[in-house]
Design an enzyme around this catalytic site. Structure first.
Site, PDB file in Angstrom:
ATOM      1  N   ARG A  88     -29.182 -24.664  17.916  1.00  0.00           N
ATOM      2  CA  ARG A  88     -27.997 -23.974  18.402  1.00  0.00           C
ATOM      3  C   ARG A  88     -27.328 -24.757  19.535  1.00  0.00           C
ATOM      4  O   ARG A  88     -26.129 -24.810  19.650  1.00  0.00           O
ATOM      5  CB  ARG A  88     -28.419 -22.584  18.923  1.00  0.00           C
ATOM      6  CG  ARG A  88     -27.286 -21.627  19.189  1.00  0.00           C
ATOM      7  CD  ARG A  88     -27.784 -20.306  19.824  1.00  0.00           C
ATOM      8  NE  ARG A  88     -29.119 -19.919  19.482  1.00  0.00           N
ATOM      9  CZ  ARG A  88     -29.448 -19.079  18.489  1.00  0.00           C
ATOM     10  NH1 ARG A  88     -28.517 -18.541  17.747  1.00  0.00           N
ATOM     11  NH2 ARG A  88     -30.724 -18.789  18.256  1.00  0.00           N
ATOM     12  N   TYR A  89     -28.153 -25.344  20.406  1.00  0.00           N
ATOM     13  CA  TYR A  89     -27.653 -26.091  21.556  1.00  0.00           C
ATOM     14  C   TYR A  89     -27.957 -27.568  21.332  1.00  0.00           C
ATOM     15  O   TYR A  89     -28.942 -27.905  20.672  1.00  0.00           O
ATOM     16  CB  TYR A  89     -28.363 -25.640  22.840  1.00  0.00           C
ATOM     17  CG  TYR A  89     -28.284 -24.158  23.126  1.00  0.00           C
ATOM     18  CD1 TYR A  89     -27.174 -23.613  23.756  1.00  0.00           C
ATOM     19  CD2 TYR A  89     -29.329 -23.312  22.772  1.00  0.00           C
ATOM     20  CE1 TYR A  89     -27.122 -22.254  24.037  1.00  0.00           C
ATOM     21  CE2 TYR A  89     -29.277 -21.956  23.043  1.00  0.00           C
ATOM     22  CZ  TYR A  89     -28.168 -21.433  23.683  1.00  0.00           C
ATOM     23  OH  TYR A  89     -28.109 -20.091  23.955  1.00  0.00           O
ATOM     24  N   ARG A  92     -31.774 -29.095  22.379  1.00  0.00           N
ATOM     25  CA  ARG A  92     -33.032 -28.402  22.125  1.00  0.00           C
ATOM     26  C   ARG A  92     -33.000 -27.673  20.787  1.00  0.00           C
ATOM     27  O   ARG A  92     -31.938 -27.284  20.317  1.00  0.00           O
ATOM     28  CB  ARG A  92     -33.371 -27.414  23.240  1.00  0.00           C
ATOM     29  CG  ARG A  92     -32.272 -26.410  23.559  1.00  0.00           C
ATOM     30  CD  ARG A  92     -32.373 -26.014  25.030  1.00  0.00           C
ATOM     31  NE  ARG A  92     -31.432 -24.992  25.428  1.00  0.00           N
ATOM     32  CZ  ARG A  92     -30.191 -25.245  25.845  1.00  0.00           C
ATOM     33  NH1 ARG A  92     -29.729 -26.480  25.833  1.00  0.00           N
ATOM     34  NH2 ARG A  92     -29.407 -24.271  26.239  1.00  0.00           N
ATOM     35  N   CYS A 101     -46.922 -11.866  14.771  1.00  0.00           N
ATOM     36  CA  CYS A 101     -47.068 -11.632  16.219  1.00  0.00           C
ATOM     37  C   CYS A 101     -48.354 -10.837  16.461  1.00  0.00           C
ATOM     38  O   CYS A 101     -48.845 -10.148  15.561  1.00  0.00           O
ATOM     39  CB  CYS A 101     -45.903 -10.813  16.755  1.00  0.00           C
ATOM     40  SG  CYS A 101     -44.318 -11.627  16.563  1.00  0.00           S
ATOM     41  N   CYS A 105     -42.925  -5.530  18.794  1.00  0.00           N
ATOM     42  CA  CYS A 105     -42.115  -4.797  19.760  1.00  0.00           C
ATOM     43  C   CYS A 105     -41.058  -4.023  18.982  1.00  0.00           C
ATOM     44  O   CYS A 105     -40.426  -4.580  18.077  1.00  0.00           O
ATOM     45  CB  CYS A 105     -41.455  -5.783  20.715  1.00  0.00           C
ATOM     46  SG  CYS A 105     -42.626  -6.986  21.375  1.00  0.00           S
ATOM     47  N   CYS A 108     -37.541  -5.668  18.738  1.00  0.00           N
ATOM     48  CA  CYS A 108     -37.519  -7.110  18.446  1.00  0.00           C
ATOM     49  C   CYS A 108     -36.206  -7.550  17.788  1.00  0.00           C
ATOM     50  O   CYS A 108     -35.742  -6.956  16.832  1.00  0.00           O
ATOM     51  CB  CYS A 108     -38.674  -7.460  17.530  1.00  0.00           C
ATOM     52  SG  CYS A 108     -38.660  -9.207  17.074  1.00  0.00           S
ATOM     53  N   ARG A 110     -35.862 -10.158  16.077  1.00  0.00           N
ATOM     54  CA  ARG A 110     -36.152 -10.745  14.755  1.00  0.00           C
ATOM     55  C   ARG A 110     -36.948  -9.765  13.902  1.00  0.00           C
ATOM     56  O   ARG A 110     -37.763 -10.144  13.073  1.00  0.00           O
ATOM     57  CB  ARG A 110     -36.914 -12.065  14.911  1.00  0.00           C
ATOM     58  CG  ARG A 110     -36.126 -13.132  15.623  1.00  0.00           C
ATOM     59  CD  ARG A 110     -36.629 -14.553  15.365  1.00  0.00           C
ATOM     60  NE  ARG A 110     -35.803 -15.501  16.088  1.00  0.00           N
ATOM     61  CZ  ARG A 110     -36.192 -16.213  17.150  1.00  0.00           C
ATOM     62  NH1 ARG A 110     -37.443 -16.140  17.576  1.00  0.00           N
ATOM     63  NH2 ARG A 110     -35.355 -17.025  17.762  1.00  0.00           N
ATOM     64  N   ASP A 271     -30.721  -6.959  22.457  1.00  0.00           N
ATOM     65  CA  ASP A 271     -29.908  -7.447  21.335  1.00  0.00           C
ATOM     66  C   ASP A 271     -29.569  -6.303  20.386  1.00  0.00           C
ATOM     67  O   ASP A 271     -30.249  -5.270  20.362  1.00  0.00           O
ATOM     68  CB  ASP A 271     -30.669  -8.549  20.580  1.00  0.00           C
ATOM     69  CG  ASP A 271     -30.802  -9.798  21.432  1.00  0.00           C
ATOM     70  OD1 ASP A 271     -29.780 -10.253  21.965  1.00  0.00           O
ATOM     71  OD2 ASP A 271     -31.942 -10.299  21.582  1.00  0.00           O
ATOM     72  N   ASP A 308     -27.283 -12.699  24.605  1.00  0.00           N
ATOM     73  CA  ASP A 308     -27.104 -13.584  23.451  1.00  0.00           C
ATOM     74  C   ASP A 308     -25.888 -13.084  22.692  1.00  0.00           C
ATOM     75  O   ASP A 308     -25.891 -11.958  22.180  1.00  0.00           O
ATOM     76  CB  ASP A 308     -28.343 -13.544  22.550  1.00  0.00           C
ATOM     77  CG  ASP A 308     -29.178 -14.786  22.715  1.00  0.00           C
ATOM     78  OD1 ASP A 308     -28.707 -15.854  22.307  1.00  0.00           O
ATOM     79  OD2 ASP A 308     -30.290 -14.674  23.267  1.00  0.00           O
ATOM     80  N   LYS A 315     -26.477 -18.009  24.645  1.00  0.00           N
ATOM     81  CA  LYS A 315     -26.629 -17.087  25.777  1.00  0.00           C
ATOM     82  C   LYS A 315     -25.546 -17.333  26.807  1.00  0.00           C
ATOM     83  O   LYS A 315     -25.211 -18.490  27.070  1.00  0.00           O
ATOM     84  CB  LYS A 315     -27.956 -17.338  26.481  1.00  0.00           C
ATOM     85  CG  LYS A 315     -29.166 -16.895  25.725  1.00  0.00           C
ATOM     86  CD  LYS A 315     -30.410 -17.204  26.538  1.00  0.00           C
ATOM     87  CE  LYS A 315     -31.635 -16.993  25.676  1.00  0.00           C
ATOM     88  NZ  LYS A 315     -31.660 -17.908  24.511  1.00  0.00           N
TER      89      LYS A 315
HETATM   90  S1  SF4 Z   1     -40.140  -9.647  20.570  1.00  0.00           S
HETATM   91 FE1  SF4 Z   1     -40.419  -9.909  18.347  1.00  0.00          FE
HETATM   92  S2  SF4 Z   1     -41.075 -12.051  18.119  1.00  0.00           S
HETATM   93 FE2  SF4 Z   1     -41.413 -11.489  20.265  1.00  0.00          FE
HETATM   94  S3  SF4 Z   1     -43.563 -10.726  20.326  1.00  0.00           S
HETATM   95 FE3  SF4 Z   1     -42.236  -8.928  20.072  1.00  0.00          FE
HETATM   96  S4  SF4 Z   1     -42.205  -8.640  17.846  1.00  0.00           S
HETATM   97 FE4  SF4 Z   1     -42.907 -10.735  18.175  1.00  0.00          FE
END
Ligand code: SF4
Length: 349
Positions: A88-89, A92, A101, A105, A108, A110, A271, A308, A315
């Site tokens: 994206r940048y 990097r 994971c 979360c 999340c 993603r 997000d 973001d 960002k």
């Molecule tokens: S935010 Fe998403 S990618 Fe990061 S640890 Fe939690 S579930 Fe996994």
């Protein structure tokens, strides 16, 4: 207790009432669930608003998808030239080694990808193609291992990836994004720490922590193993309603991080991930929280509050503004606000 992965297990362990099981089953079918014992044990079963539970226990509100929410909220896909890479940048890239994971979360960004069987771990062929891409782009100075969580991979695999990256001359920095030090702190073994330390490359570990209580004694010890080995630690936190959206909770988090030798780096605005509106705050809330930190807490405790931009535009800082231009001629003049809200001319008149 093992990691809880189903609505039934969540209910059986007293983390949700049995009558919510059917609703949570529907959520768990849609979005991955994993709640390791270290985090499950932190949850106060008698507190319906527990900030740890809000982050990790599935909630029926996740079924509520808003029109502004996006399956790829930060636009990874439009910047992915080969599988596993997001460029994206200019200087990097992200290298996504796995979609697994240690904990999932509920907010999340993603969430449509993590925990899925597809692309669970980057295949050998895909990893080679990703490394070829990095090798072919001499402008890539930093590689960010993310996913998923790279530290769920075996020490052997991590050591091999770190070695391959160290063989690319223009890669000077590797950053590892992880929640493992708080979710499964015992995975941070001396062997794993040695695998991450590669001669000739600066390796940073960015730990994702959103509430001071996540920094248990075991998490402290895991972070100390990395810091003592010379791995600089940064923190990424997400601003979440009912978790850290009060001045007290945010101050406690920032101080707890610094006490663990973790420098607060980013405070992310939530997000637009699907089914997460119950956890998102207003940007004005984040700006007020940043003002509450400034001056009252050490400079070490000040993250950058960032958003973001949806669509993959990267960002941008969205923290409060302390400076305005004043006057129209006779050179540059500004009004600057101090941490008490008093305004000052600069240069002084
Ligand atoms: S935010 Fe998403 S990618 Fe990061 S640890 Fe939690 S579930 Fe996994």
């Amino acid at each position: 207790m093992t990691t809880l992965r189903t609505a039934a297990q969540i209910c059986d362990h007293g983390l949700a009432p049995p009558e919510r099981r059917t609703a949570l089953d529907a959520i768990a079918t849609r979005y991955a669930v994993a709640l390791p014992p270290t985090l499950a044990d932190l949850i106060d079963r008698n507190d319906p608003h527990d900030p740890i539970a809000r982050q990790f226990v599935p909630d029926a509100a996740e079924i509520d998808h808003r029109s502004e929410e996006l399956s790829d909220p930060i636009g990874d896909d439009v910047h992915s030239p080969v599988e596993g890479i997001v460029h994206r940048y200019p200087d990097r890239v992200l290298l996504k080694l796995t979609h697994i994971c240690a904990v999932y979360c509920r907010f999340c960004f993603r969430r449509e990808i993590v925990g899925s069987e597809k692309g669970k771990v980057l295949s050998t062929a895909a990893l080679e193609a990703a490394l070829d891409y990095i090798r072919a782009h001499s402008e890539i100075w930093e590689v960010i291992l993310t996913g998923g969580d790279p530290l769920v991979l075996s020490v052997r695999r991590l050591r091999a990836v770190m070695k391959r990256l160290s063989e690319i001359d223009h890669v000077k920095v590797v950053r590892i994004h992880t929640r493992v030090p708080v979710a499964e702190p015992l995975r941070i073994t001396p062997d794993l720490v040695r695998a991450l330390k590669i001669r000739g490359i600066a390796v940073y570990v960015a730990v994702h922590v959103n509430h001071a209580r996540e920094l248990t004694a075991l998490a402290h010890a895991a972070c100390a193993r990395m810091a003592d080995a010379g791995l600089p630690l940064l923190a990424q936190s997400v601003l979440l309603k009912g978790v850290n959206d009060t001045p007290e909770a945010m101050a406690n988090l920032m101080r707890a991080l610094v006490e663990c030798r973790i420098k607060p780096y980013y405070l992310h605005h939530g997000d637009l991930a699907p089914g997460t509106s119950h956890l998102r705050t207003e940007i004005a809330t984040g700006q007020a929280l940043m003002r509450s930190l400034r001056g009252r807490l050490s400079g070490l405790c000040q993250p950058a509050y960032v958003l973001d931009i949806p669509g993959g535009h990267g960002k941008s800082p969205v923290g409060p503004n302390y400076i305005e231009r004043s006057g129209s001629n006779g050179g540059e003049h500004f009004v600057i606000e101090d941490f008490n809200g008093r305004r000052h001319q600069y240069p002084p008149v």
